[in-house]
Design an enzyme around this catalytic site. Structure first.
Site, PDB file in Angstrom:
ATOM      1  N   LEU A   1      29.176  67.653  45.969  1.00 18.87           N
ATOM      2  CA  LEU A   1      28.756  66.865  44.811  1.00 18.87           C
ATOM      3  C   LEU A   1      28.528  67.755  43.594  1.00 18.87           C
ATOM      4  O   LEU A   1      28.082  68.899  43.732  1.00 18.87           O
ATOM      5  CB  LEU A   1      27.470  66.108  45.163  1.00 18.87           C
ATOM      6  CG  LEU A   1      27.651  65.113  46.311  1.00 18.87           C
ATOM      7  CD1 LEU A   1      26.305  64.723  46.907  1.00 18.87           C
ATOM      8  CD2 LEU A   1      28.409  63.878  45.843  1.00 18.87           C
TER       9      LEU A   1
ATOM     10  N   HIS B   1      22.396  67.919  58.147  1.00 23.65           N
ATOM     11  CA  HIS B   1      23.418  68.950  58.361  1.00 23.65           C
ATOM     12  C   HIS B   1      23.320  69.408  59.820  1.00 23.65           C
ATOM     13  O   HIS B   1      22.224  69.678  60.312  1.00 23.65           O
ATOM     14  CB  HIS B   1      23.179  70.123  57.404  1.00 23.65           C
ATOM     15  CG  HIS B   1      24.211  71.195  57.536  1.00 23.65           C
ATOM     16  ND1 HIS B   1      25.465  71.095  56.968  1.00 23.65           N
ATOM     17  CD2 HIS B   1      24.198  72.382  58.200  1.00 23.65           C
ATOM     18  CE1 HIS B   1      26.170  72.172  57.269  1.00 23.65           C
ATOM     19  NE2 HIS B   1      25.419  72.972  58.016  1.00 23.65           N
TER      20      HIS B   1
ATOM     21  N   GLY C   1      29.984  57.125  61.010  1.00 24.57           N
ATOM     22  CA  GLY C   1      28.702  56.556  60.594  1.00 24.57           C
ATOM     23  C   GLY C   1      27.707  56.339  61.725  1.00 24.57           C
ATOM     24  O   GLY C   1      26.916  55.395  61.676  1.00 24.57           O
TER      25      GLY C   1
ATOM     26  N   GLU D   1      20.151  64.239  66.056  1.00 28.84           N
ATOM     27  CA  GLU D   1      20.251  63.801  64.660  1.00 28.84           C
ATOM     28  C   GLU D   1      19.793  62.349  64.533  1.00 28.84           C
ATOM     29  O   GLU D   1      19.112  61.971  63.584  1.00 28.84           O
ATOM     30  CB  GLU D   1      21.695  63.909  64.152  1.00 28.84           C
ATOM     31  CG  GLU D   1      22.200  65.331  64.007  1.00 28.84           C
ATOM     32  CD  GLU D   1      23.623  65.384  63.432  1.00 28.84           C
ATOM     33  OE1 GLU D   1      23.942  64.593  62.543  1.00 28.84           O
ATOM     34  OE2 GLU D   1      24.410  66.235  63.900  1.00 28.84           O
TER      35      GLU D   1
ATOM     36  N   LEU E   1      24.606  74.154  47.773  1.00 34.86           N
ATOM     37  CA  LEU E   1      25.116  73.459  48.961  1.00 34.86           C
ATOM     38  C   LEU E   1      24.388  73.869  50.258  1.00 34.86           C
ATOM     39  O   LEU E   1      24.319  75.062  50.572  1.00 34.86           O
ATOM     40  CB  LEU E   1      26.623  73.743  49.104  1.00 34.86           C
ATOM     41  CG  LEU E   1      27.348  72.975  50.206  1.00 34.86           C
ATOM     42  CD1 LEU E   1      27.446  71.503  49.854  1.00 34.86           C
ATOM     43  CD2 LEU E   1      28.735  73.563  50.450  1.00 34.86           C
ATOM     44  N   ASP E   2      23.875  72.874  50.972  1.00 36.34           N
ATOM     45  CA  ASP E   2      23.193  73.078  52.261  1.00 36.34           C
ATOM     46  C   ASP E   2      21.958  73.981  52.163  1.00 36.34           C
ATOM     47  O   ASP E   2      21.592  74.640  53.135  1.00 36.34           O
ATOM     48  CB  ASP E   2      24.163  73.646  53.317  1.00 36.34           C
ATOM     49  CG  ASP E   2      25.313  72.696  53.625  1.00 36.34           C
ATOM     50  OD1 ASP E   2      25.139  71.479  53.445  1.00 36.34           O
ATOM     51  OD2 ASP E   2      26.383  73.175  54.043  1.00 36.34           O
TER      52      ASP E   2
END
Ligand code: GAR
Length: 210
Positions: free
Chosen positions: A93, A109, A12, A174, A144-145
């Protein structure tokens, strides 16, 4: 005041960067909950220390992806978030879940999408011999992505880079771009126009003598 819920699966560090930016920059936001699919996600402790409800919805308790996503959605929706933030949430998901949060779910990502989707992105980048690598914030879609790109950051790939050194430099970036993107959403400056993400810059008030 906007409400966000953050989903994590591990340490995290992006979640921490978001919490820190929200506090330091006094965002008009309530981080209502941090939810993990893994009880051993170390990021949960940090969230709890910040007084944020740290919740576990273990994917292993559910026999199907659909059942897990339904349970997860119920927990999330208790907080009625304006924005759902995936921060190292390592689950694919279901389309139904994704549709429910359409236009209000962001992910980061660790590659310059559309290159290097999926896992082990730094290994993929080194194997491909690219000289520039990075990270992407995007809206989540069922593909996805591949959702609309919000922002990207790049780092040079150095001749002696390993997966670890490259990952560390990308992660540092990031921690800068993800809070910025979330802030722009919260401030109502991030929108989707014909499937393309657009960020409006801050309004500059004209000075008295201009
Ligand atoms: C980050 O590098 C994030 O980009 C990546 O997982 C890491 C989580 O680190 N996400 C993905 O690979 C999603 N496909 P963190 O838990 O320290 O934020």
């Amino acid at each position: 005041m906007r409400t966000i819920v953050i989903l994590i699966s591990g340490r995290g560090s992006n979640m921490q960067a978001i919490i820190r930016a929200a506090q330091n920059e006094k965002w008009p936001v309530k981080i209502a909950a941090v939810i993990s699919n893994r009880a051993d996600a170390s990021g949960l402790r940090h969230a709890a220390e910040q007084g944020i409800p740290a919740i576990v919805v273990p994917h292993k308790d559910y026999t199907t992806r659909d059942a897990f996503d339904s349970a997860l959605q119920s927990r999330i929706d208790e907080f009625a978030p304006d924005l759902l933030v995936l921060a190292g949430f390592m689950r694919v998901l279901t389309p139904r879940f994704v549709a429910h949060y359409a236009g209000r779910m962001l992910n980061i990502h660790p590659s310059l999408l559309p290159s290097f989707t999926g896992l082990a992105t730094h290994r993929q980048a080194l194997a491909a011999g690219v000289k520039i690598h990075g990270a992407t914030v995007h809206f989540v879609t069922a593909d996805l992505d591949h959702g609309p790109i919000v922002s990207q950051t790049s780092v040079s790939v150095l001749p002696d880079d390993t997966e670890e050194t490259l990952a560390a430099r990308v992660l540092e970036q990031e921690h800068i771009i993800y809070p910025q993107a979330i802030r722009s959403f919260i401030e109502g400056r991030l929108s989707l126009v014909d499937g393309v993400a657009c960020i409006a810059t801050d309004k500059v008030e004209p000075s008295a003598d201009s």
